[in-house]
Design a protein around this motif. Structure first.
Motif, PDB file in Angstrom:
ATOM      1  N   HIS A   1       0.844  -1.190   0.149  1.00 51.06           N
ATOM      2  CA  HIS A   1       0.401   0.057  -0.007  1.00 51.06           C
ATOM      3  C   HIS A   1       1.026   1.200   0.100  1.00 51.06           C
ATOM      4  O   HIS A   1       2.182   1.486   0.737  1.00 51.06           O
ATOM      5  N   GLY A   2       0.236   2.207  -0.609  1.00 47.59           N
ATOM      6  CA  GLY A   2       1.162   3.699  -0.125  1.00 47.59           C
ATOM      7  C   GLY A   2       1.022   3.659  -1.862  1.00 47.59           C
ATOM      8  O   GLY A   2       1.148   2.974  -3.010  1.00 47.59           O
ATOM      9  N   LYS A   3       1.016   5.163  -2.275  1.00 53.87           N
ATOM     10  CA  LYS A   3       1.226   5.808  -3.959  1.00 53.87           C
ATOM     11  C   LYS A   3       2.684   5.831  -4.014  1.00 53.87           C
ATOM     12  O   LYS A   3       3.725   5.779  -4.846  1.00 53.87           O
ATOM     13  N   GLU A   4       3.521   7.691  -3.299  1.00 58.00           N
ATOM     14  CA  GLU A   4       4.779   7.564  -3.329  1.00 58.00           C
ATOM     15  C   GLU A   4       5.393   7.211  -2.493  1.00 58.00           C
ATOM     16  O   GLU A   4       6.406   6.248  -3.048  1.00 58.00           O
ATOM     17  N   ARG A   5       5.422   6.663  -1.349  1.00 60.17           N
ATOM     18  CA  ARG A   5       6.296   5.696  -0.755  1.00 60.17           C
ATOM     19  C   ARG A   5       5.484   4.622   0.603  1.00 60.17           C
ATOM     20  O   ARG A   5       4.689   4.946  -0.429  1.00 60.17           O
ATOM     21  N   LEU A   6       6.126   3.205   0.309  1.00 67.34           N
ATOM     22  CA  LEU A   6       5.508   2.222   0.638  1.00 67.34           C
ATOM     23  C   LEU A   6       4.682   2.992   2.224  1.00 67.34           C
ATOM     24  O   LEU A   6       5.152   3.673   3.236  1.00 67.34           O
ATOM     25  N   GLU A   7       3.503   2.566   2.617  1.00 68.23           N
ATOM     26  CA  GLU A   7       2.642   2.975   3.736  1.00 68.23           C
ATOM     27  C   GLU A   7       2.253   1.803   4.945  1.00 68.23           C
ATOM     28  O   GLU A   7       2.232   2.321   5.797  1.00 68.23           O
ATOM     29  N   GLY A   8       1.817   0.521   4.646  1.00 63.02           N
ATOM     30  CA  GLY A   8       2.223  -0.312   5.106  1.00 63.02           C
ATOM     31  C   GLY A   8       1.684  -1.562   3.692  1.00 63.02           C
ATOM     32  O   GLY A   8       2.429  -1.165   2.778  1.00 63.02           O
ATOM     33  N   VAL A   9       1.796  -2.530   4.492  1.00 66.72           N
ATOM     34  CA  VAL A   9       1.784  -4.179   3.737  1.00 66.72           C
ATOM     35  C   VAL A   9       0.492  -5.226   4.382  1.00 66.72           C
ATOM     36  O   VAL A   9       0.655  -4.778   5.866  1.00 66.72           O
TER      37      VAL A   9
ATOM     38  N   PRO B   1      -2.758 -18.566  -0.146  1.00 71.13           N
ATOM     39  CA  PRO B   1      -3.594 -17.043   1.213  1.00 71.13           C
ATOM     40  C   PRO B   1      -4.437 -17.388   1.671  1.00 71.13           C
ATOM     41  O   PRO B   1      -5.567 -18.130   0.311  1.00 71.13           O
ATOM     42  N   ILE B   2      -4.401 -17.956   3.098  1.00 70.88           N
ATOM     43  CA  ILE B   2      -5.475 -18.318   3.630  1.00 70.88           C
ATOM     44  C   ILE B   2      -6.662 -17.572   3.905  1.00 70.88           C
ATOM     45  O   ILE B   2      -6.732 -16.318   4.549  1.00 70.88           O
ATOM     46  N   PRO B   3      -7.894 -16.834   3.292  1.00 65.65           N
ATOM     47  CA  PRO B   3      -9.268 -16.136   2.919  1.00 65.65           C
ATOM     48  C   PRO B   3      -9.441 -15.974   4.962  1.00 65.65           C
ATOM     49  O   PRO B   3      -9.587 -16.271   5.535  1.00 65.65           O
ATOM     50  N   GLY B   4      -9.479 -14.230   5.191  1.00 61.98           N
ATOM     51  CA  GLY B   4      -9.420 -14.167   6.307  1.00 61.98           C
ATOM     52  C   GLY B   4      -8.472 -13.986   7.831  1.00 61.98           C
ATOM     53  O   GLY B   4      -8.335 -13.597   8.895  1.00 61.98           O
ATOM     54  N   THR B   5      -7.031 -14.306   7.584  1.00 57.01           N
ATOM     55  CA  THR B   5      -5.852 -14.379   8.171  1.00 57.01           C
ATOM     56  C   THR B   5      -4.886 -12.579   7.819  1.00 57.01           C
ATOM     57  O   THR B   5      -3.913 -12.638   8.006  1.00 57.01           O
ATOM     58  N   GLU B   6      -6.311 -12.054   7.074  1.00 59.78           N
ATOM     59  CA  GLU B   6      -4.710 -10.837   6.253  1.00 59.78           C
ATOM     60  C   GLU B   6      -4.801  -9.808   7.591  1.00 59.78           C
ATOM     61  O   GLU B   6      -5.662  -9.526   8.681  1.00 59.78           O
ATOM     62  N   GLN B   7      -4.027  -9.106   7.700  1.00 57.19           N
ATOM     63  CA  GLN B   7      -3.796  -8.314   8.841  1.00 57.19           C
ATOM     64  C   GLN B   7      -2.928  -7.092   8.284  1.00 57.19           C
ATOM     65  O   GLN B   7      -1.461  -7.736   7.330  1.00 57.19           O
ATOM     66  N   TYR B   8      -2.859  -5.853   8.661  1.00 52.73           N
ATOM     67  CA  TYR B   8      -2.235  -5.097   8.021  1.00 52.73           C
ATOM     68  C   TYR B   8      -1.275  -4.756   8.761  1.00 52.73           C
ATOM     69  O   TYR B   8      -1.063  -4.228  10.053  1.00 52.73           O
ATOM     70  N   ILE B   9       0.045  -4.507   8.037  1.00 53.35           N
ATOM     71  CA  ILE B   9       0.781  -3.763   9.022  1.00 53.35           C
ATOM     72  C   ILE B   9       1.369  -1.836   8.483  1.00 53.35           C
ATOM     73  O   ILE B   9       1.729  -2.276   7.222  1.00 53.35           O
ATOM     74  N   PRO B  10       1.154  -0.966   8.922  1.00 51.68           N
ATOM     75  CA  PRO B  10       1.704  -0.280   8.651  1.00 51.68           C
ATOM     76  C   PRO B  10       3.709  -0.259   8.258  1.00 51.68           C
ATOM     77  O   PRO B  10       4.197  -0.886   9.196  1.00 51.68           O
ATOM     78  N   CYS B  11       4.441   0.170   7.313  1.00 50.68           N
ATOM     79  CA  CYS B  11       6.309   0.118   7.599  1.00 50.68           C
ATOM     80  C   CYS B  11       6.239   1.458   6.381  1.00 50.68           C
ATOM     81  O   CYS B  11       5.433   1.508   5.376  1.00 50.68           O
ATOM     82  N   ASP B  12       7.179   1.997   6.224  1.00 54.62           N
ATOM     83  CA  ASP B  12       7.573   2.753   5.194  1.00 54.62           C
ATOM     84  C   ASP B  12       8.820   1.815   3.615  1.00 54.62           C
ATOM     85  O   ASP B  12       9.329   2.360   3.241  1.00 54.62           O
ATOM     86  N   THR B  13       9.212   0.781   4.550  1.00 58.43           N
ATOM     87  CA  THR B  13       9.810  -0.249   3.634  1.00 58.43           C
ATOM     88  C   THR B  13       9.832  -1.735   3.823  1.00 58.43           C
ATOM     89  O   THR B  13       9.392  -2.256   4.837  1.00 58.43           O
TER      90      THR B  13
END
Lengths: 118, 417
Positions: free
Chosen positions: B218-226, B237-249
């Motif tokens: 995720h992110g437009k200019e710089r990475l904001e998360g994965v 990937p197992i549906p329902g196990t997704e987790q958002y992690i904010p990060c810049d790299t």
């Protein structure tokens, strides 16, 4: 009490079991395949140490930084204290492998030395 | 046209060891062609210690390990051309190279050692959905930014892949003040060395999540998360196990591929598994006079083994140059039951010397046996407490065992649980 470790003395990574008595003294080490492994296990359960490698700013050289290491392992919990000291240092080129960059870092009795030329 | 007995392509640990060994064997005119501005190869950016335990019996950093060979090369009359790119190797072993001072040049070589190393699998080799902002790079690229160029590529880091470079960079970034949130590994085991999991992750309480991958950036200019997710046994990937992690790299440590463009150009057959050339016990490819060693042949976890292998190639090249190569009868090596590949792929059974076979397994085994058979006869059976894909194994066949074999025999290495 038993503690299970993975030896980090070399890339083989032997699984080691350390037996401790109630006083926390090591009474037995098994699973290691060399004397370095036993020494690692004994140190690891009493006062763990690590070699620290990082880089230091250098002016007038080919590269902006030169790699350094602690000449001997230091207490594990002192790594970030040492990083702070090392990051405040700026060297002047030329730098040669083995040059002392910080003497007796944090009073630990260990020097930080350069590991490349610049 | 320039003329050399031996042209070595690549001045990293493999190329230097091969050149030095050939020199020691008495080869007169040797040149090392190196693409970078100095010798040393990837070791120059590997500033952590752990190199040389086998070969020198002491623990050195990458530049120190390389430095010893660079000094040795400088003490010989081996020619070194840095900033020099090899463009082509012809069927007649004519090497075409280019650099800023000499321009385009052709070098006729009696023998050639390929020692180009490997490159990292890039993002393009993975199918990660999402945007394409800055902040996504291979762990090796990040390593160069930090250790050679002297700047930090990010502050909050997620690492995909638990190869050794990824683990080393998790520690390096943490020491320099970044926060490494998690290391995700697609497989149910790490491909990195155990010692690196201990001293690079556990020491700093960095979580290692197995059977887990990055499914979106995720992110437009710089990475904001994965977005990360657990995977099933089919690595989906197992549906329902997704987790958002904010990060810049996001750093990728998802495998290395031998860099064999030049080898393919000259038509050297490659092994489908190693992605490196098919070689004999002296690391000679199926193209006479062309040898290969180091990470261009098979990806190694220890530089010490690269040095060992490259000295063998250097000796083989010297034998070839002096016309001392033994005529022979070749047996093929074959990995079964969990053995993914074996180097060398063919062995001259009339060579009159013992031969070490290097191999990797495809999964983790505990208390398993490594067996070597030929013509239904067991030659070797060795118990190993642990075998893991991240750690290269070897077995040695004696001169007598080999002498009893014939042309076309199959040397089979397998794992018994």
């Amino acid at each position: 009490m038993k503690r299970n470790l993975v030896c980090i003395a070399c890339p083989i990574g032997c699984p080691i079991e350390v037996e401790l008595n109630d006083a926390g003294e090591v009474v037995g080490v098994t699973g290691n395949t060399c004397p370095r492994g036993e020494a690692y296990a004994r140190t690891e359960v009493t006062h763990p140490v690590r070699s620290l490698t990082t880089s230091v700013k250098v002016e007038g050289g080919v590269h902006p930084v030169v790699p350094v290491k602690t000449a001997a392992p230091i207490p594990k919990e002192k790594m970030f204290d040492c990083m702070q000291v090392i990051n405040a240092v700026t060297l002047q080129a030329p730098v040669a492998i083995g040059d002392v960059v910080v003497k007796d870092i944090c009073g630990l009795g260990v020097d930080v030395v350069a590991t490349n030329n610049d | 046209m320039l003329q050399y007995d031996l042209v070595v392509v690549g001045g990293g640990p493999a190329g230097m060891a091969a050149a030095l060994q050939a020199k020691e064997e008495g080869v007169a005119k040797i040149v090392i062609l190196e693409r970078a501005e100095s010798l040393g190869g990837i070791l120059e950016q590997c500033i952590h210690t752990g190199f040389g335990l086998h070969y020198f019996g002491e623990e050195l950093s990458g530049p120190e390990y390389a430095g010893r060979f660079i000094r040795e090369v400088q003490q010989t009359d081996i020619d070194v051309m840095c900033d020099t790119m090899v463009l082509d190797i012809s069927d007649a072993n004519v090497v075409t190279a280019v650099n800023k001072t000499q321009g385009l040049m052709q070098i006729r070589a009696t023998a050639v050692v390929l020692a180009m190393g490997c490159r990292e699998r890039p993002r393009g080799a993975l199918s990660i959905a999402g945007t394409r902002p800055s902040g996504i790079m291979t762990a090796g690229t990040a390593q160069k930014y930090v250790n050679i160029d002297g700047y930090m590529p990010g502050k909050k880091v997620v690492i995909l892949g638990s190869g050794d470079i990824g683990l080393i960079m998790a520690r390096r970034m943490t020491l320099e003040g970044a926060e490494v949130k998690v290391v995700c590994e697609l497989m149910p085991y790490s491909s990195g060395l155990q010692r690196n999991i201990v001293q690079c992750l556990e020491d700093f309480n960095i979580p290692l999540r197995l059977s887990c991958t990055v499914v979106e950036t995720h992110g437009k200019e710089r990475l904001e998360g994965v977005t990360i997710a657990d995977v099933d046994e089919r690595l989906q990937p197992i549906p329902g196990t997704e987790q958002y992690i904010p990060c810049d790299t996001l750093m990728l440590s998802v495998g290395l591929i031998p860099e064999n463009e030049l080898s393919k150009g000259v038509g050297v057959p490659l092994d489908n598994v190693t992605k490196g050339p098919v070689v004999d016990e002296y690391r000679e490819t199926l193209h006479p006079g062309i040898f290969a060693c180091g990470n261009v042949l098979q990806v190694h976890d220890l530089v010490d083994y690269v040095t060992e292998e490259s000295k063998i190639a250097g000796k083989g090249a010297a034998n070839y140059i002096f016309g001392k190569k033994k005529g022979g009868a070749y047996a093929a090596t074959k990995g079964v039951n969990g053995v993914r590949y074996i180097v060398p792929q063919r062995v001259n059974v009339r060579g009159g010397e013992k031969v070490k076979l290097y191999f990797r397994v495809g999964q983790v085994y505990r208390n398993a046996k490594v067996t070597v058979t030929c013509n239904g006869q067991t030659l070797l059976s060795r118990k190993r407490p642990k075998l893991a894909p991240g750690e290269m194994e070897n077995v040695t066949l004696t001169e007598e065992q080999l002498a009893a074999m014939n042309e076309g025999d199959e040397i089979v290495v397998g794992i018994e649980e």
